[in-house]
Design an enzyme around this catalytic site. Structure first.
Site, mmCIF file in Angstrom:
data_model
loop_
_atom_site.group_PDB
_atom_site.id
_atom_site.type_symbol
_atom_site.label_atom_id
_atom_site.label_comp_id
_atom_site.label_asym_id
_atom_site.label_seq_id
_atom_site.Cartn_x
_atom_site.Cartn_y
_atom_site.Cartn_z
ATOM 1 N N GLU A 145 0.791 -1.333 0.255
ATOM 2 C CA GLU A 145 -0.009 -0.047 0.086
ATOM 3 C C GLU A 145 0.660 1.406 -0.228
ATOM 4 O O GLU A 145 0.967 1.761 1.175
ATOM 5 C CB GLU A 145 -0.850 -0.036 1.105
ATOM 6 C CG GLU A 145 -1.962 -1.064 1.249
ATOM 7 C CD GLU A 145 -3.001 -0.730 2.251
ATOM 8 O OE1 GLU A 145 -2.717 -0.141 3.249
ATOM 9 O OE2 GLU A 145 -4.149 -1.377 2.308
ATOM 10 N N GLU A 181 -6.436 -7.452 -0.536
ATOM 11 C CA GLU A 181 -6.799 -7.059 0.707
ATOM 12 C C GLU A 181 -7.967 -6.406 0.804
ATOM 13 O O GLU A 181 -8.209 -5.321 0.206
ATOM 14 C CB GLU A 181 -5.690 -6.343 1.571
ATOM 15 C CG GLU A 181 -5.737 -5.916 2.706
ATOM 16 C CD GLU A 181 -4.540 -5.289 3.534
ATOM 17 O OE1 GLU A 181 -3.588 -5.595 3.294
ATOM 18 O OE2 GLU A 181 -4.989 -4.234 4.281
#
Length: 478
Positions: free
Chosen positions: A223, A309
């Site tokens: 991320e 995710e």
């Protein structure tokens, strides 16, 4: 000491001097001393250790020592022979090498493939469940077709404990290959562009080791934060893609700006290679139609997305569940053939964990009464069509899991369990030091860095700095 000056993950660190934290080296420079664990956040070199409270610790830090002995780790690499063939009837046997065509993943049969599964928790904090037995059970009972190995990089992860973290990855990947499911090797980092050399070394080794197995995908940047795609993220990812492509054509999953949400920015200026998918992360209570709209823009521009995710709760991993919004997301993913992995296989006391605190390894399997509300929901979703769909109707189908502990048959439906309410409040809980540290590093909104930790000349000072840094870490998510 800042993270940039800590030992590289691919380098064998020297043994720990004095009273410093020895978790990363697991060896001591002083003759006769060994590395003993106090908690998940601290271990020291001592001549001996007695479990419990040490009255020599500062009064405010007198938490029990577990005294678990940490032995040096020898990284052995994969134990799977190159000639290994996936079990008959397994997902890998059915679909083979996955390739990207347009905005979809296709199998060897030329049809779209949607893989479904679970993500493991940060390896440095959730390593209890990084085991062959957990993978076996998720395949057998949860019907996963894919698992994500989220290898932590900072805060006690790969940068400090390279051999340990690589061995955890290999344990999970080998187990996935034996079971014939797909596996994502995830560089779980928010600052990967600052760790490019370490990432290049890691993926060069992993791609060389596993590039011949169609099971293995590579997620090169978990991320990114609110960084420029063209100036910071893309150059890093292009270099790592090139490194992996020296060994394999397997799928590479590429992180996108703003905690892997600005997928349309990557789609407008894509990386140069083949078999690439871009990362889409969402948490149902926080991310709704506006993020799906961004994802649709990216799909319309012709790139493939991979939801490596996602959670049923808020972006901080906790708070209220929003199961109705989760169903909407599952329908969106199904309609667009987007593969997904739920966060997370862990027992941390927060809403998005799949397991209740203290849940042990599945010797005979996890009964449903060991699962959280989110865990029960996700398990039912994965089981509904053996991982091949999750429409609202399918998620609400009746299922009959077995309570292994008590031998009770449970005839449940999600409607019975969760009712019609679209949100389900979850009681808060007090986090321990490791939880607070992982909360901070895993932020999904504006953040900068953790307190980098302190380096002292005594065990008391160093321990105090480490624990204060962890316990004062605040949630910075929205």
């Amino acid at each position: 000491v800042g993270l940039s000056s800590k030992p590289e993950g691919n380098r064998t660190p020297t043994c720990t001097e004095g009273w410093d934290d020895c978790r990363g080296t697991r060896c001591c420079a002083t003759d006769g001393y060994k590395c003993f664990t106090k908690s998940d956040l601290w271990a020291s070199c001592l001549p001996s250790c007695v479990p419990g409270i040490n009255l020599e610790d500062p009064e405010g830090l007198r938490t029990p020592w577990s005294c678990e002995l940490l032995e040096p780790v020898e990284f052995k690499g994969s134990q799977i022979p190159a000639s290994f063939i996936a079990p008959a009837g397994s997902p890998v046997d059915m679909h083979g090498a996955i390739r990207v065509e347009g905005n979809k993943l296709l199998g060897k049969h030329g049809q779209p493939v949607r893989l479904r599964g679970m993500s493991l928790f940060w390896s440095q904090w959730g390593s209890t469940y990084w085991s062959e037995g957990v993978v076996d059970w998720l395949v057998k009972d949860w019907k996963v077709t894919m698992i994500r190995a989220a290898m932590g990089v900072e805060s006690g992860g790969y940068l400090e404990s390279g051999k340990i973290e690589k061995q955890r990855v290999v344990t999970v990947v080998d187990a996935a290959i034996r079971n014939g499911i797909y596996v994502v090797i995830d560089w779980h980092d928010h600052h990967a562009q600052s760790h490019k050399d370490e990432a290049r070394t890691f993926f060069d080794e992993m791609a060389s080791m596993y590039g011949g197995f169609p099971n293995v995908f590579f997620e090169i940047f978990n991320e990114p934060l609110q960084e420029s795609w063209s100036e910071h993220i893309k150059p890093y990812e292009q270099e790592i893609v090139s490194t992996i492509r020296q060994h394999t054509d397997n799928l590479i999953i590429c992180g996108t700006p703003t905690w892997s949400q600005d997928v349309e920015l990557a789609a407008s200026d894509p990386l140069q290679s083949h078999n690439l998918a871009y990362t889409l992360h969402f948490y149902a209570t926080s991310h709704k139609e506006s993020l799906r709209a961004k994802a649709q823009v990216a799909l319309n521009m012709g790139v493939a997305l991979f939801a490596s995710e996602w959670g049923t709760c808020s972006a901080d991993g906790d708070g209220a569940l929003n199961l109705e919004e989760t169903r909407i997301w599952m329908n969106f993913l199904e309609e667009n053939h987007i593969s997904d992995a739920n966060w997370a296989v862990n027992d941390k006391a927060e809403a998005c964990s799949a397991l209740l605190p203290g849940t042990q390894l599945p010797v005979t399997g996890w009964s449903t009464d060991l699962l959280t509300e989110s865990g029960r929901f996700v398990r039912a979703s994965l089981r509904s069509e053996l991982g091949q769909g999750s429409s609202k109707a399918a998620v609400e189908q009746q299922h009959q899991p077995t309570d292994e502990a008590g031998g009770r048959k449970l005839a449940l439906t999600l409607r019975d369990e969760f009712g019609e309410s679209s949100t389900t409040p979850t009681a808060g809980s007090e986090f321990d030091d490791a939880d607070a540290a992982s909360d901070d590093i895993d932020s999904h909104e504006d953040e900068e860095t953790l307190i980098d930790g302190a380096h002292g000349t005594s065990s008391h000072f160093a321990l105090a700095c480490a624990l204060v840094a962890a316990s004062s870490a605040s949630r910075l998510w929205a």
